[in-house]
Design an enzyme around this catalytic site. Structure first.
Site, PDB file in Angstrom:
ATOM      1  N   HIS A 147      -2.787  -5.547   1.101  1.00 18.51           N
ATOM      2  CA  HIS A 147      -2.172  -5.844   2.566  1.00 18.51           C
ATOM      3  C   HIS A 147      -2.021  -7.342   2.709  1.00 18.51           C
ATOM      4  CE1 HIS A 147      -1.842  -1.595   4.010  1.00 18.51           C
ATOM      5  NE2 HIS A 147      -2.959  -1.401   3.448  1.00 18.51           N
TER       6      HIS A 147
ATOM      7  N   CYS B  50       0.704  -1.035  -0.073  1.00 22.13           N
ATOM      8  CA  CYS B  50       0.023   0.267   0.020  1.00 22.13           C
ATOM      9  C   CYS B  50       0.890   1.111  -0.101  1.00 22.13           C
ATOM     10  CB  CYS B  50      -0.760   0.003   1.350  1.00 22.13           C
ATOM     11  SG  CYS B  50      -2.393   1.208   0.982  1.00 22.13           S
TER      12      CYS B  50
ATOM     13  N   GLU C 106      -0.134  -8.602   4.611  1.00 16.91           N
ATOM     14  CA  GLU C 106       0.169  -8.723   6.287  1.00 16.91           C
ATOM     15  C   GLU C 106      -1.018  -8.951   7.140  1.00 16.91           C
ATOM     16  OE1 GLU C 106       0.117  -4.189   5.759  1.00 16.91           O
ATOM     17  OE2 GLU C 106       0.382  -5.968   4.293  1.00 16.91           O
TER      18      GLU C 106
END
Length: 284
Positions: A198, A104, A200
């Site tokens: 994202h 991002c 993560e």
């Protein structure tokens, strides 16, 4: 042993808010994911948005095998000191010849530093999930996307995006809403791999970020009011909790193993770490 620098993209106030709603900073979340893949890795956390942020005395960027940049609500176009300090760190890492990964905000920083253009996505924001991401011709077979299927979903929460890739970049994946969902950017001897989505984020953290962004979600016309965003976020959080409700919720939201299973959801991070090991980073 891998030595990684994890650069938290948030300002001091935004970090405090993130901790208040998720229990940890964005950099700490990334460190947890890194340790899930490489328990022996040493992660140094840095907050380059802060004017007083610095590496330990006598430590150079080249002491690290790679750098990871987290997400952030900041906008590159604002060119505030908190933004320019992070651009400087990205530039320095790449010019030092380091491999860099970002999601991002990190991807947007790398694109701007290398001469690309970042701004509001003219096709609209993504809040919740980026849907039906597919590899480009250059992305098929690229090691960043190793293990990805023909199409996949991923956690996403952004309004800005890479609008024009920098010279020499390779766009690796996109979807109907955004042409640049994954990208490789060579610059200054270093190499950046990144995603606009994202990989993560766990679902509980995604749910918390959606609640914080409720006003933006409503303004974008994706929900009628904050209560609707909260209800949606509650279902995403319930997916994280698992149990009997998880199956029906996954069906309702059209989510599959590509995003529900942590190893699949985090695929790009694991691939980045694998490539560091394959190229000899972290060797004694």
């Amino acid at each position: 042993m891998l030595r990684l620098l994890i650069a938290d993209g948030n300002t001091r106030d935004d970090r405090a808010q993130h901790v208040a709603v998720t229990g940890r900073t964005s950099a700490e979340s990334y460190a947890d994911v890194v340790h899930a893949y490489r328990p022996e890795a040493q992660c140094r956390l840095l907050s380059p948005a802060d004017a007083d942020a610095a590496l330990p005395d006598g430590t150079a960027l080249t002491a690290y095998d790679g750098v990871i940049f987290t997400g952030s609500p900041l906008k590159v176009g604002e060119r505030s000191p908190a933004v320019t300090r992070q651009c400087d760190l990205m530039r320095a890492a790449l010019e030092a010849g380091l491999p860099v990964f970002g999601s991002c905000w990190g991807t947007q920083l790398a694109a701007v530093v290398a001469g690309g253009d970042v701004g509001p996505n003219p096709r609209g924001p993504e809040y919740g999930f980026a849907r039906r991401i597919t590899a480009t011709a250059e992305g098929r077979g690229h090691p960043l996307l190793s293990g990805r299927g023909a199409a996949w979903d991923a956690p996403a929460i952004h309004s800005d995006a890479v609008i024009a890739p920098p010279p020499g970049a390779r766009v690796l994946a996109g979807n109907a809403l955004l042409e640049v969902q994954a990208i490789e950017i060579p610059h200054g001897g270093g190499l950046f791999w990144g995603t606009q989505y994202h990989p993560e984020l766990d679902f509980d953290e995604l749910a918390a970020m959606l609640r914080v962004s409720a006003a933006d979600v409503v303004e974008a016309g994706l929900a009628p009011d904050a209560a609707a965003v909260s209800a949606y976020a509650a279902e995403i959080a319930a997916l994280h909790a698992g149990g009997a409700a998880a199956g029906p919720l996954a069906w309702r939201h059209g989510l599959g193993a590509d995003v529900l299973e942590p190893d699949q959801r985090r695929r790009e991070i694991g691939n980045f770490l694998d490539r560091l090991v394959e190229t000899g980073a972290g060797a004694p």
